[in-house]
Design an enzyme around this catalytic site. Structure first.
Site, PDB file in Angstrom:
ATOM      1  CD  GLU A 180      24.297  14.362 -21.042  1.00  0.00           C
ATOM      2  OE1 GLU A 180      25.078  13.394 -21.128  1.00  0.00           O
ATOM      3  OE2 GLU A 180      24.187  15.224 -21.954  1.00  0.00           O
ATOM      4  CD  GLU A 181      24.669  17.328 -24.419  1.00  0.00           C
ATOM      5  OE1 GLU A 181      25.879  17.056 -24.252  1.00  0.00           O
ATOM      6  OE2 GLU A 181      23.926  16.656 -25.162  1.00  0.00           O
ATOM      7  CG  ASP A 192      21.890  10.674 -23.765  1.00  0.00           C
ATOM      8  OD1 ASP A 192      21.608  11.222 -24.846  1.00  0.00           O
ATOM      9  OD2 ASP A 192      22.560  11.234 -22.883  1.00  0.00           O
ATOM     10  CG  HIS A 243      20.068  15.079 -21.658  1.00  0.00           C
ATOM     11  ND1 HIS A 243      20.346  16.029 -22.611  1.00  0.00           N
ATOM     12  CD2 HIS A 243      20.652  13.935 -22.100  1.00  0.00           C
ATOM     13  CE1 HIS A 243      21.066  15.485 -23.592  1.00  0.00           C
ATOM     14  NE2 HIS A 243      21.258  14.222 -23.311  1.00  0.00           N
ATOM     15  CG  ASP A 290      21.135  19.596 -21.175  1.00  0.00           C
ATOM     16  OD1 ASP A 290      20.548  18.519 -20.936  1.00  0.00           O
ATOM     17  OD2 ASP A 290      22.370  19.737 -20.982  1.00  0.00           O
TER      18      ASP A 290
END
Length: 431
Positions: free
Chosen positions: A176-177, A205, A109, A111
């Site tokens: 994702e966040e 991650d 991701h 973000d």
């Protein structure tokens, strides 16, 4: 010229040399990516434009490798205040389709969590700053650094005109966040399409449990978020006029929360441990090999001490009823995410162990992680493909925190790790 007694370096050695020689370029690219304020948490139009720019940068980078890139429209996000914001597109990219090679899909991701220097950062969070081999900046370890490390590994093979040992696919998102909006639906749609030829999916991650020893993660514990509300009436009371003659909601709430765990951290909800699977003898042997320095771990967490050196709703209703309070209590589950576990006998774990031995000269710590990473279970359950978590960052990287960083060593050696993983997956596939 190589002498007859010194054979020329093989493909992997040449890739490693290339990565070492071009590491400043790789750091510069990370600097350019960190400079994009791709915060998906704060619902601001300016930040969504930054997210769109970040996804565009990544798409251009993938196309530069020769990948076929599809930018999948993810729609819009409707906010409680009636504001509508665009959800950044999800990238599906493919590089190679040789049926004789395994196909490895990488999820990452672009973000990040919010960051402001006045919140305690020593440097501007969106200006990559190197101090003593540490690359500080928002997104360096979560998750722009690992995404770029995977791209670095691919680019090294391409630059040297070396044949990629595997077919590669990319699944890259920008939310994702903020809950990975639209991603689960896309995964379901592409089960028989994009994911059909995939042999395994790699997620990077997470973090190691040490500052210098690599780890492989084969499980996450999931989570359950509950909201407890105690209500007296719809309006506030004057504390002087009504204090002492009614049940104070805050006192009820403190008592309820205080009934959930004891001072050692043991959950006090009756019967909850009956639903916890016992630790197996095999797990005990695996855990015994973990190189965990508790003092180092505590120092990196910047806390004085840990608690250890080594059914929520019914319980609350029972405790509340014992208080004979005139207030009303409600318990609601805000979020629940299932745990994820992988089979460490699957060949992607064997390949990763071999790659770690090649790059770092050691066996990895085999650990389960407290992070949730819900996409792992979604991908595994929906696509029926094996998932592996192959982290690059050190335990003290501070993801989601002030002064987030990735060590240059982790970033560059991690790029080599991914390259070695490609080769090991190919070896296992051919055998």
């Amino acid at each position: 010229m190589f002498s007859a007694s010194t054979p020329p370096p093989g493909p992997l050695e040449k890739v490693f040399q290339y990565i070492d020689l071009h590491q400043d370029e790789f750091v510069q690219t990370l600097k350019e990516w960190v400079a994009v304020e791709s915060d998906s948490v704060q619902p601001a139009p300016r930040l969504r434009r930054e997210l769109l720019r970040m996804v565009g940068l990544a798409a251009d980078r993938l196309r530069g490798l020769g990948a076929r890139v599809a930018s999948v429209d993810a729609g819009f996000q409707q906010l409680p205040d009636s504001q509508t914001l665009p959800v950044p597109p999800i990238l599906l990219a493919e590089l190679g389709s040789d049926p004789k090679k395994p196909t490895v899909c990488y999820y990452g991701h672009l973000d990040v969590q919010p960051a402001r220097q006045e919140d305690g950062w020593l440097t501007d969070p969106y200006t990559l700053t190197e101090v003593d081999g540490k690359l500080y900046g928002r997104g360096t370890t979560d998750n722009k650094g690992p995404v770029l490390a995977w791209i670095n590994a691919v680019s090294a093979f391409k630059a040297l005109d070396e044949d990629l040992p595997v077919n590669i696919k990319f699944l890259i998102e920008g939310m994702e966040e903020a809950g990975s909006l639209a991603l689960e639906e896309l995964v379901r749609k592409e089960k028989s399409g994009f994911f059909s030829s995939v042999d395994c999916i790699v997620i990077s991650d997470n973090l190691w449990i040490s500052q210098r020893k690599p780890a492989l993660i084969y499980g996450t514990r999931g989570n359950s978020y509950f909201t407890v509300e105690v209500k007296c009436r719809d309006q506030d009371f004057h504390s002087g006029t009504f204090g002492g003659i009614l049940n104070e909601p805050m006192a009820d709430l403190v008592a309820l929360l205080g009934s959930l765990v004891d001072a050692s951290g043991r959950i006090l909800v009756p019967g909850i441990y009956e639903h916890v699977a016992p630790v197996t003898e095999e797990e005990k042997r695996v855990y015994a090999d973990i190189d965990l320095d508790v003092e180092e771990y505590r120092n990196s967490s910047q806390v004085k001490r840990f608690l250890f050196d080594t059914k929520v709703k019914q319980h609350l209703e029972y405790i509340f009823s014992k208080r004979n309070s005139s207030n009303q209590m409600t318990v609601s589950m805000a979020l629940g995410l299932h745990p994820w576990i992988a089979n460490i006998s699957d060949r992607q774990y064997l390949a990763a162990k071999r790659a770690i031995r090649t790059v770092f000269g050691t066996e990895p710590d085999m650990i389960r992680d407290g992070s949730t990473i819900p996409i792992a279970k979604i991908l595994q359950d929906t696509t029926q493909k094996s998932v592996i978590m192959l982290p690059l960052g050190a335990v003290d990287d501070g993801e989601h925190s002030q002064n987030e960083k990735i060590n240059r060593w982790n970033y560059i050696e991690g790029s080599k790790l991914f390259a070695a993983f490609f080769l090991e997956m190919a070896k296992l596939h051919s055998s």
